[in-house]
Design a protein around this motif. Structure first.
Motif, PDB file in Angstrom:
ATOM      1  N   PHE A 181       0.812  -1.204   0.000  1.00 56.08           N
ATOM      2  CA  PHE A 181       0.000   0.000   0.000  1.00 56.08           C
ATOM      3  C   PHE A 181       0.858   1.272   0.000  1.00 56.08           C
ATOM      4  O   PHE A 181       0.328   2.369   0.024  1.00 56.08           O
ATOM      5  CB  PHE A 181      -0.934   0.018   1.207  1.00 56.08           C
ATOM      6  CG  PHE A 181      -1.949  -1.098   1.178  1.00 56.08           C
ATOM      7  CD1 PHE A 181      -3.119  -0.979   0.437  1.00 56.08           C
ATOM      8  CD2 PHE A 181      -1.727  -2.276   1.871  1.00 56.08           C
ATOM      9  CE1 PHE A 181      -4.046  -2.005   0.398  1.00 56.08           C
ATOM     10  CE2 PHE A 181      -2.655  -3.316   1.834  1.00 56.08           C
ATOM     11  CZ  PHE A 181      -3.816  -3.182   1.096  1.00 56.08           C
ATOM     12  N   ARG A 216      -3.811   7.246  15.383  1.00 57.65           N
ATOM     13  CA  ARG A 216      -4.103   5.848  15.675  1.00 57.65           C
ATOM     14  C   ARG A 216      -4.330   5.064  14.400  1.00 57.65           C
ATOM     15  O   ARG A 216      -3.942   3.922  14.278  1.00 57.65           O
ATOM     16  CB  ARG A 216      -5.371   5.746  16.544  1.00 57.65           C
ATOM     17  CG  ARG A 216      -5.133   6.163  17.986  1.00 57.65           C
ATOM     18  CD  ARG A 216      -6.175   5.539  18.873  1.00 57.65           C
ATOM     19  NE  ARG A 216      -7.504   5.632  18.261  1.00 57.65           N
ATOM     20  CZ  ARG A 216      -8.623   5.198  18.824  1.00 57.65           C
ATOM     21  NH1 ARG A 216      -8.581   4.652  20.027  1.00 57.65           N
ATOM     22  NH2 ARG A 216      -9.778   5.315  18.209  1.00 57.65           N
ATOM     23  N   SER A 217      -4.981   5.704  13.420  1.00 63.50           N
ATOM     24  CA  SER A 217      -5.306   4.966  12.210  1.00 63.50           C
ATOM     25  C   SER A 217      -5.396   5.921  11.038  1.00 63.50           C
ATOM     26  O   SER A 217      -5.446   7.137  11.197  1.00 63.50           O
ATOM     27  CB  SER A 217      -6.622   4.219  12.388  1.00 63.50           C
ATOM     28  OG  SER A 217      -6.840   3.359  11.290  1.00 63.50           O
ATOM     29  N   TYR A 218      -5.427   5.353   9.837  1.00 61.10           N
ATOM     30  CA  TYR A 218      -5.454   6.145   8.610  1.00 61.10           C
ATOM     31  C   TYR A 218      -6.553   7.199   8.650  1.00 61.10           C
ATOM     32  O   TYR A 218      -6.378   8.342   8.245  1.00 61.10           O
ATOM     33  CB  TYR A 218      -5.680   5.221   7.401  1.00 61.10           C
ATOM     34  CG  TYR A 218      -4.783   4.017   7.407  1.00 61.10           C
ATOM     35  CD1 TYR A 218      -3.392   4.163   7.494  1.00 61.10           C
ATOM     36  CD2 TYR A 218      -5.294   2.723   7.340  1.00 61.10           C
ATOM     37  CE1 TYR A 218      -2.557   3.049   7.495  1.00 61.10           C
ATOM     38  CE2 TYR A 218      -4.462   1.610   7.338  1.00 61.10           C
ATOM     39  CZ  TYR A 218      -3.095   1.780   7.419  1.00 61.10           C
ATOM     40  OH  TYR A 218      -2.273   0.694   7.431  1.00 61.10           O
ATOM     41  N   ALA A 219      -7.718   6.794   9.154  1.00 65.25           N
ATOM     42  CA  ALA A 219      -8.901   7.639   9.070  1.00 65.25           C
ATOM     43  C   ALA A 219      -8.841   8.829  10.027  1.00 65.25           C
ATOM     44  O   ALA A 219      -9.725   9.676  10.022  1.00 65.25           O
ATOM     45  CB  ALA A 219     -10.151   6.807   9.346  1.00 65.25           C
ATOM     46  N   ASP A 220      -7.774   8.907  10.849  1.00 68.99           N
ATOM     47  CA  ASP A 220      -7.643  10.052  11.750  1.00 68.99           C
ATOM     48  C   ASP A 220      -7.218  11.317  11.017  1.00 68.99           C
ATOM     49  O   ASP A 220      -7.239  12.401  11.603  1.00 68.99           O
ATOM     50  CB  ASP A 220      -6.619   9.748  12.853  1.00 68.99           C
ATOM     51  CG  ASP A 220      -7.143   8.720  13.831  1.00 68.99           C
ATOM     52  OD1 ASP A 220      -8.323   8.338  13.724  1.00 68.99           O
ATOM     53  OD2 ASP A 220      -6.367   8.292  14.709  1.00 68.99           O
ATOM     54  N   HIS A 229       2.002   6.483  12.669  1.00 70.34           N
ATOM     55  CA  HIS A 229       1.223   5.663  13.619  1.00 70.34           C
ATOM     56  C   HIS A 229       1.989   4.394  13.943  1.00 70.34           C
ATOM     57  O   HIS A 229       2.989   4.072  13.287  1.00 70.34           O
ATOM     58  CB  HIS A 229      -0.151   5.325  13.007  1.00 70.34           C
ATOM     59  CG  HIS A 229      -0.047   4.514  11.750  1.00 70.34           C
ATOM     60  ND1 HIS A 229      -0.303   3.172  11.714  1.00 70.34           N
ATOM     61  CD2 HIS A 229       0.332   4.852  10.473  1.00 70.34           C
ATOM     62  CE1 HIS A 229      -0.108   2.712  10.478  1.00 70.34           C
ATOM     63  NE2 HIS A 229       0.274   3.708   9.708  1.00 70.34           N
ATOM     64  N   SER A 232       0.950  -2.385  12.332  1.00 69.90           N
ATOM     65  CA  SER A 232       0.622  -3.718  12.835  1.00 69.90           C
ATOM     66  C   SER A 232       1.870  -4.574  13.069  1.00 69.90           C
ATOM     67  O   SER A 232       1.796  -5.615  13.714  1.00 69.90           O
ATOM     68  CB  SER A 232      -0.331  -4.431  11.864  1.00 69.90           C
ATOM     69  OG  SER A 232       0.290  -4.606  10.606  1.00 69.90           O
ATOM     70  N   TRP A 233       3.026  -4.150  12.561  1.00 75.11           N
ATOM     71  CA  TRP A 233       4.274  -4.880  12.821  1.00 75.11           C
ATOM     72  C   TRP A 233       4.958  -4.405  14.107  1.00 75.11           C
ATOM     73  O   TRP A 233       6.012  -4.915  14.466  1.00 75.11           O
ATOM     74  CB  TRP A 233       5.251  -4.719  11.649  1.00 75.11           C
ATOM     75  CG  TRP A 233       4.878  -5.491  10.418  1.00 75.11           C
ATOM     76  CD1 TRP A 233       3.673  -6.078  10.142  1.00 75.11           C
ATOM     77  CD2 TRP A 233       5.728  -5.791   9.299  1.00 75.11           C
ATOM     78  NE1 TRP A 233       3.718  -6.715   8.929  1.00 75.11           N
ATOM     79  CE2 TRP A 233       4.958  -6.553   8.373  1.00 75.11           C
ATOM     80  CE3 TRP A 233       7.056  -5.489   8.967  1.00 75.11           C
ATOM     81  CZ2 TRP A 233       5.488  -7.012   7.164  1.00 75.11           C
ATOM     82  CZ3 TRP A 233       7.565  -5.946   7.752  1.00 75.11           C
ATOM     83  CH2 TRP A 233       6.785  -6.706   6.872  1.00 75.11           C
ATOM     84  N   GLN A 242      -5.762   6.355   2.490  1.00 78.66           N
ATOM     85  CA  GLN A 242      -6.220   5.950   1.158  1.00 78.66           C
ATOM     86  C   GLN A 242      -5.278   6.398   0.044  1.00 78.66           C
ATOM     87  O   GLN A 242      -5.691   6.689  -1.073  1.00 78.66           O
ATOM     88  CB  GLN A 242      -7.670   6.402   0.916  1.00 78.66           C
ATOM     89  CG  GLN A 242      -8.608   5.753   1.929  1.00 78.66           C
ATOM     90  CD  GLN A 242     -10.070   6.083   1.714  1.00 78.66           C
ATOM     91  OE1 GLN A 242     -10.576   5.998   0.599  1.00 78.66           O
ATOM     92  NE2 GLN A 242     -10.743   6.451   2.782  1.00 78.66           N
TER      93      GLN A 242
END
Lengths: 261, 261, 261
Positions: A181, A216-220, A229, A232-233, A242
């Motif tokens: 991504f 915290r996440s992309y959508a922030d 952020h 997950s690793w 996006q």
């Protein structure tokens, strides 16, 4: 003993090598369950394989055998090894692939020398995945004891992942992996950041971008905007909501970032 | 009867066709074990599929059904066939895909005509993989006898792989496959080389390169250097240690080489 | 309950995410059987995933759990859902992925809220595939009732696939998907064509090409020629016999076609 074998290689999906290895495994252990982790490791890139393995293996059930064949030194004097921890077994070349396992301590390693386990007593010089590693993994997945594979060894080859630099009120890191991504995974672990920066104000610089907060996440952040952020690793990641942080920052593996606090 | 089915197609990994075929198979034989060999065969390239099949199938356990769908003539008058040897069954179009099996002799072939085995009595005209080949492979993996599939046939379509030329003290061959690592696989088999060249001195010429020795493995030459060796497919291969012989020689499928001895 | 789980994602094959999800699933349901449908969905392209799912899922046996993680809104307020029909269960984000299932009617949906099912009580904000969707799919594949996953919900997000326009003696459609072979799949379903055009003469125009007949299969036209036919997905398709309609017509997703009758 779960009969489960995960597989990481740099063999790609076209030439039939992974299928061949699976045929060999199922000839030995017809009950084996095979899960592909990746066969798209950049050819010969042991460090990349190491990172993908590190991010994946802890999510497999106890008893899984992890078969890893990224082996630019096949046919040379590099050893073939099997490694055991309390939860898993690992099979592959002694080229540093399993460094993250050694770093956790509490493991045993043997050199694969028992030719009776090989696919044939005269293995090829260029495809140990098929002739040595796959059959050994198959036997281990059936519960074969590590000591039947070969003698205990130490002085295992390790590869160094680049460590972040820590200066006075500064952490310098770099991009160590770029995913599909375009997320940029850095070598800055949460533990280091929490210990040094904690809740102090900070400035993260990468390329021409400056960030002063972690999300915290992309959508922030709005679509198309850069964020930092905890990915997950478990490392600090740069992403674009996006979109692709790789394109946004024209970044590559090795691109530097600094955090001043 | 192992319940094991290997799969080769040119369907790629994006459009969901391979998964669809697997759904069909598991609806018929819930105990089937499915192993992908390759889905990245160049679209419609029967010869390439043939080479990948030839290099892979002997490593699968006895009883495996090999399902091969590289089928540029789907919907034409080309026959759908199933082939049985003492060890394996093969299912696919009659377009030459199974030539290496015919060359070994000792096989039976039937035309697939039993419509009761099809996914539906009205198969599509463009996706026989889903509607005909997958269900027939599933039934065969459950032990269905070949004669239940359709009538015995002969005069099977064969494709000719290019043969090496043998002149006075000269063998001429060509590159027939290039793998992910840029290794160049030629059509010169070890048996021919041993019989003609044996231990005589020789000169192998390909592009501007000349080699006078065969190596055992990549590591027998310095990093970045060209070598010739017996590859894992059993043919003479050109490789570059930790590099790409394809790039080194600007080679393509069809590039010629000569061995003078 | 078949224990069968199909998987669609946009995760690619390199970064190890799909393998990680499978590790999580097999830790919960060691008997699960996992089938990849596609991991090459264009990143974040929910509509593309929808089309691939629609073409694949009906071919799986009753009891299959379809796990779909194309989730550009991960970490936002978008809901995580599980959907049940008489034959299947579906697990993924509430972003319209399952629109074709809703259109068939006769389904139930719940929001995934039962944190006891998650991989850990503190899921990541960027990898719900691993932490939420995979474990929920694993539990459902073991027969867990939908109501144990969370509360019933309605008002599900739907995505609109473009509808063909129907004018006086004209149908206008567009290319909605291009497959690996360059076949152009349009949004014109057979039912519409049969109802409007039936056996009347017609002219199909796309780019500079005009077709006046439908073919059954590629081989009905000479090699290299364009044809229109009912593809295996049930839609009107433009193809080139042993070639690429995409290249032949320089077409892209969204390229228009008109049928006058």
């Amino acid at each position: 003993m779960s009969g489960l074998i995960s597989i990481i290689t740099d063999f790609g999906e076209r030439d039939g090598w992974v299928g061949t290895m699976k045929g060999v495994i199922l000839g030995i252990n017809p009950g084996a369950k095979l899960v592909d982790i990746s066969h798209q490791i950049t050819p010969g890139d042991v460090r990349e394989a190491c990172l993908v393995l590190q991010a994946s293996f802890p999510f497999f059930p106890k008893g899984t055998v992890h078969l890893c064949v990224v082996d630019p030194g096949v046919g040379s004097a590099r050893r073939a090894i099997a490694v055991e921890t309390s939860h898993y077994k690992f099979v592959g070349p002694d080229n540093g692939l399993f460094t993250p396992i050694y770093q956790r301590g509490d493991f045993q390693a043997v050199e694969i020398t028992n030719r009776e386990l090989f696919y044939s007593p005269h293995p090829s010089f260029t495809f140990h995945g098929r002739d040595i590693f796959a059959p050994v993994a198959a036997h281990l997945s059936q519960g074969l004891a590590l000591k039947e594979v070969g003698p205990r060894i130490g002085d295992l080859v390790r590869i160094e992942l680049p460590s972040p630099g820590v200066g006075p009120r500064e952490i310098t890191g770099e991009v160590i992996y770029i995913d599909r991504f375009g997320n940029l995974i850095t070598n800055i672990a949460k533990e280091l950041f929490d210990r040094k920066v904690g809740s102090s104000p900070f400035k993260l610089r990468i390329g021409r971008a400056i960030l002063k907060t972690l999300s915290r996440s992309y959508a922030d952040v709005p679509r198309g905007k850069l964020l930092a952020h905890w990915g997950s690793w478990g490392y600090l990641e740069l992403s674009v909501n996006q979109g692709s942080a790789q394109r946004f920052l024209s970044a590559t593996k090795g691109t530097k970032l600094t955090i001043n606090y």
